[in-house]
Scaffold this motif. Structure first.
Motif, PDB file in Angstrom:
ATOM      1  N   VAL A  92       0.846  -1.180   0.000  1.00 15.85           N
ATOM      2  CA  VAL A  92       0.000   0.000   0.000  1.00 15.85           C
ATOM      3  C   VAL A  92       0.892   1.245   0.000  1.00 15.85           C
ATOM      4  CG1 VAL A  92      -1.753   1.288   1.275  1.00 15.85           C
ATOM      5  CG2 VAL A  92      -1.816  -1.203   1.231  1.00 15.85           C
ATOM      6  N   GLY A  93       0.694   2.102  -0.995  1.00 14.27           N
ATOM      7  CA  GLY A  93       1.468   3.338  -1.079  1.00 14.27           C
ATOM      8  C   GLY A  93       2.839   3.181  -1.703  1.00 14.27           C
ATOM      9  N   TYR A  94       3.223   1.972  -2.091  1.00  9.37           N
ATOM     10  CA  TYR A  94       4.524   1.769  -2.728  1.00  9.37           C
ATOM     11  C   TYR A  94       4.378   2.089  -4.216  1.00  9.37           C
ATOM     12  CZ  TYR A  94       6.131  -0.973   1.339  1.00  9.37           C
ATOM     13  OH  TYR A  94       6.501  -1.385   2.585  1.00  9.37           O
ATOM     14  N   ARG A  95       5.242   2.956  -4.740  1.00  7.17           N
ATOM     15  CA  ARG A  95       5.170   3.285  -6.163  1.00  7.17           C
ATOM     16  C   ARG A  95       6.519   3.773  -6.653  1.00  7.17           C
ATOM     17  NH1 ARG A  95       2.333   7.755  -3.763  1.00  7.17           N
ATOM     18  NH2 ARG A  95       0.497   6.473  -3.662  1.00  7.17           N
ATOM     19  N   ALA A  96       6.654   3.811  -7.971  1.00  7.30           N
ATOM     20  CA  ALA A  96       7.898   4.242  -8.602  1.00  7.30           C
ATOM     21  C   ALA A  96       7.593   5.159  -9.768  1.00  7.30           C
ATOM     22  CB  ALA A  96       8.691   3.037  -9.101  1.00  7.30           C
ATOM     23  N   ALA A  97       8.524   6.089 -10.029  1.00  8.85           N
ATOM     24  CA  ALA A  97       8.443   6.975 -11.185  1.00  8.85           C
ATOM     25  C   ALA A  97       9.863   7.165 -11.705  1.00  8.85           C
ATOM     26  CB  ALA A  97       7.827   8.321 -10.799  1.00  8.85           C
ATOM     27  N   ALA A  98      10.013   7.128 -13.019  1.00  7.82           N
ATOM     28  CA  ALA A  98      11.343   7.253 -13.615  1.00  7.82           C
ATOM     29  C   ALA A  98      11.361   8.392 -14.612  1.00  7.82           C
ATOM     30  CB  ALA A  98      11.743   5.952 -14.309  1.00  7.82           C
ATOM     31  N   ASP A  99      12.466   9.158 -14.598  1.00  7.65           N
ATOM     32  CA  ASP A  99      12.720  10.117 -15.667  1.00  7.65           C
ATOM     33  C   ASP A  99      14.046   9.729 -16.313  1.00  7.65           C
ATOM     34  OD1 ASP A  99      14.585  11.013 -13.845  1.00  7.65           O
ATOM     35  OD2 ASP A  99      13.591  12.919 -13.426  1.00  7.65           O
ATOM     36  N   ALA A 100      14.670  10.613 -17.063  1.00  8.72           N
ATOM     37  CA  ALA A 100      15.860  10.250 -17.837  1.00  8.72           C
ATOM     38  C   ALA A 100      17.061   9.888 -16.965  1.00  8.72           C
ATOM     39  CB  ALA A 100      16.230  11.394 -18.777  1.00  8.72           C
ATOM     40  N   LYS A 101      17.200  10.528 -15.797  1.00 13.22           N
ATOM     41  CA  LYS A 101      18.409  10.330 -15.004  1.00 13.22           C
ATOM     42  C   LYS A 101      18.173   9.729 -13.628  1.00 13.22           C
ATOM     43  CE  LYS A 101      20.856  14.103 -17.201  1.00 13.22           C
ATOM     44  NZ  LYS A 101      21.609  15.325 -17.013  1.00 13.22           N
ATOM     45  N   MET A 102      16.920   9.647 -13.174  1.00 15.10           N
ATOM     46  CA  MET A 102      16.665   9.261 -11.796  1.00 15.10           C
ATOM     47  C   MET A 102      15.433   8.373 -11.698  1.00 15.10           C
ATOM     48  SD  MET A 102      18.261  10.028  -8.927  1.00 15.10           S
ATOM     49  CE  MET A 102      19.042  11.607  -9.101  1.00 15.10           C
ATOM     50  N   LEU A 103      15.507   7.376 -10.816  1.00 12.47           N
ATOM     51  CA  LEU A 103      14.365   6.536 -10.473  1.00 12.47           C
ATOM     52  C   LEU A 103      13.955   6.922  -9.061  1.00 12.47           C
ATOM     53  CD1 LEU A 103      12.482   4.076 -11.027  1.00 12.47           C
ATOM     54  CD2 LEU A 103      14.242   2.673  -9.980  1.00 12.47           C
ATOM     55  N   LYS A 104      12.724   7.404  -8.910  1.00 15.50           N
ATOM     56  CA  LYS A 104      12.218   7.830  -7.605  1.00 15.50           C
ATOM     57  C   LYS A 104      11.184   6.818  -7.145  1.00 15.50           C
ATOM     58  CE  LYS A 104      12.924  12.699  -8.446  1.00 15.50           C
ATOM     59  NZ  LYS A 104      12.956  13.160  -9.804  1.00 15.50           N
ATOM     60  N   MET A 105      11.369   6.314  -5.912  1.00 15.97           N
ATOM     61  CA  MET A 105      10.455   5.306  -5.388  1.00 15.97           C
ATOM     62  C   MET A 105       9.987   5.680  -3.999  1.00 15.97           C
ATOM     63  SD  MET A 105      12.083   1.731  -6.669  1.00 15.97           S
ATOM     64  CE  MET A 105      13.621   1.920  -5.848  1.00 15.97           C
ATOM     65  N   GLN A 106       8.730   5.385  -3.718  1.00 20.12           N
ATOM     66  CA  GLN A 106       8.166   5.512  -2.383  1.00 20.12           C
ATOM     67  C   GLN A 106       7.948   4.098  -1.877  1.00 20.12           C
ATOM     68  OE1 GLN A 106       4.666   7.806  -3.150  1.00 20.12           O
ATOM     69  NE2 GLN A 106       5.800   9.724  -3.248  1.00 20.12           N
ATOM     70  N   ILE A 123      15.730   2.569 -17.600  1.00 18.55           N
ATOM     71  CA  ILE A 123      14.725   2.175 -16.609  1.00 18.55           C
ATOM     72  C   ILE A 123      13.436   2.906 -16.928  1.00 18.55           C
ATOM     73  CG2 ILE A 123      14.087   2.163 -14.175  1.00 18.55           C
ATOM     74  CD1 ILE A 123      17.001   1.913 -13.466  1.00 18.55           C
ATOM     75  N   LYS A 124      12.342   2.145 -17.039  1.00 17.02           N
ATOM     76  CA  LYS A 124      11.023   2.716 -17.296  1.00 17.02           C
ATOM     77  C   LYS A 124      10.078   2.261 -16.198  1.00 17.02           C
ATOM     78  CE  LYS A 124      11.287   1.712 -22.092  1.00 17.02           C
ATOM     79  NZ  LYS A 124      10.648   0.919 -23.096  1.00 17.02           N
ATOM     80  N   ALA A 125       9.256   3.172 -15.725  1.00 21.12           N
ATOM     81  CA  ALA A 125       8.171   2.813 -14.812  1.00 21.12           C
ATOM     82  C   ALA A 125       6.935   2.622 -15.696  1.00 21.12           C
ATOM     83  CB  ALA A 125       7.957   3.890 -13.774  1.00 21.12           C
ATOM     84  N   VAL A 126       6.689   1.369 -16.096  1.00 22.34           N
ATOM     85  CA  VAL A 126       5.578   1.059 -16.997  1.00 22.34           C
ATOM     86  C   VAL A 126       4.260   1.445 -16.344  1.00 22.34           C
ATOM     87  CG1 VAL A 126       4.469  -0.767 -18.325  1.00 22.34           C
ATOM     88  CG2 VAL A 126       6.927  -0.820 -17.959  1.00 22.34           C
ATOM     89  N   LYS A 127       4.087   1.046 -15.102  1.00 17.36           N
ATOM     90  CA  LYS A 127       2.967   1.447 -14.251  1.00 17.36           C
ATOM     91  C   LYS A 127       3.615   1.947 -12.962  1.00 17.36           C
ATOM     92  CE  LYS A 127      -0.006  -2.348 -15.797  1.00 17.36           C
ATOM     93  NZ  LYS A 127      -0.635  -3.585 -15.336  1.00 17.36           N
ATOM     94  N   PRO A 128       2.858   2.556 -12.075  1.00 18.29           N
ATOM     95  CA  PRO A 128       3.477   2.955 -10.799  1.00 18.29           C
ATOM     96  C   PRO A 128       3.993   1.769  -9.980  1.00 18.29           C
ATOM     97  CG  PRO A 128       1.426   4.137 -11.124  1.00 18.29           C
ATOM     98  CD  PRO A 128       1.518   3.124 -12.230  1.00 18.29           C
ATOM     99  N   THR A 129       3.518   0.558 -10.289  1.00 14.66           N
ATOM    100  CA  THR A 129       3.960  -0.615  -9.534  1.00 14.66           C
ATOM    101  C   THR A 129       4.797  -1.577 -10.373  1.00 14.66           C
ATOM    102  OG1 THR A 129       1.899  -1.745 -10.046  1.00 14.66           O
ATOM    103  CG2 THR A 129       1.983  -0.523  -7.986  1.00 14.66           C
TER     104      THR A 129
END
Length: 177
Positions: A92-106, A123-129
């Motif tokens: 619950v509440g775990y998610r990821a987002a990626a841009d060109a240089k950084m992968l940000k995860m909660q 690295i691509k975040a296809v979905k938030p999970t």
């Protein structure tokens, strides 16, 4: 006799191989990779592809024979097709987002986890999970995936955490009243 080592490595169309002594260089549409073949193994470029033979009949040469063939196969496959590993995030509440240089995860920590994306890895975040890690070098793709998974490995009671898409979590039964 090595079952792996005696099979030649097929070179697909669009891949060029340079062989200078024990130094192997492959170039294809996904990039360029290099490999130093062990001294106990003879490598030759022939019509059917790359052929490997042990230099002598020592135990070490026979062990390196199949290893060298598989490493060369990974290099050739990497520059032509590439490698991909998919990770799934559960919780619950775990998610990821990626841009060109950084992968940000909660991941349930008090802070967001930020991972810089290394060169040669996409690295691509296809979905938030769901996270897709791809690149030409099989070892580096696997290492990055293992480092991301180690941030929050899956736990056996609820299955929360980061897991490989092919991995199955052995679930444990919780406390009983």
């Amino acid at each position: 006799m090595s079952r792996v080592g005696k099979n030649p490595v097929a070179i697909p169309a669009g891949v060029t191989i340079e062989l200078k002594g024990q130094h192997l260089k492959a170039k294809g549409k996904r990039g360029e990779l290099q490999l130093m073949v062990h001294d106990d193994v003879i490598v030759a470029k022939e019509a059917e592809g790359l052929v490997f033979k042990p230099r002598n009949e020592s135990r070490r040469a026979r062990m390196q024979w199949g290893t060298a063939r598989n490493l060369a196969s990974n290099v050739v496959r990497g520059v032509s097709d590439g490698f991909t590993i998919n990770l799934e995030i559960n919780g619950v509440g775990y998610r990821a987002a990626a841009d060109a240089k950084m992968l940000k995860m909660q991941l349930g920590f008090s802070h967001d986890v930020e991972i810089p994306i290394p060169a040669g890895i996409q690295i691509k975040a296809v979905k938030p999970t769901e996270i897709e890690i791809s690149g030409a070098d099989r070892q580096r793709v696997g290492q990055v995936a293992a480092e991301i998974r180690s941030l929050r490995p899956p736990e056996p009671y609820k299955g929360k955490g980061i897991k490989y898409s092919t991995e199955t979590i052995r679930r444990k039964e919780g406390k009983k009243k």
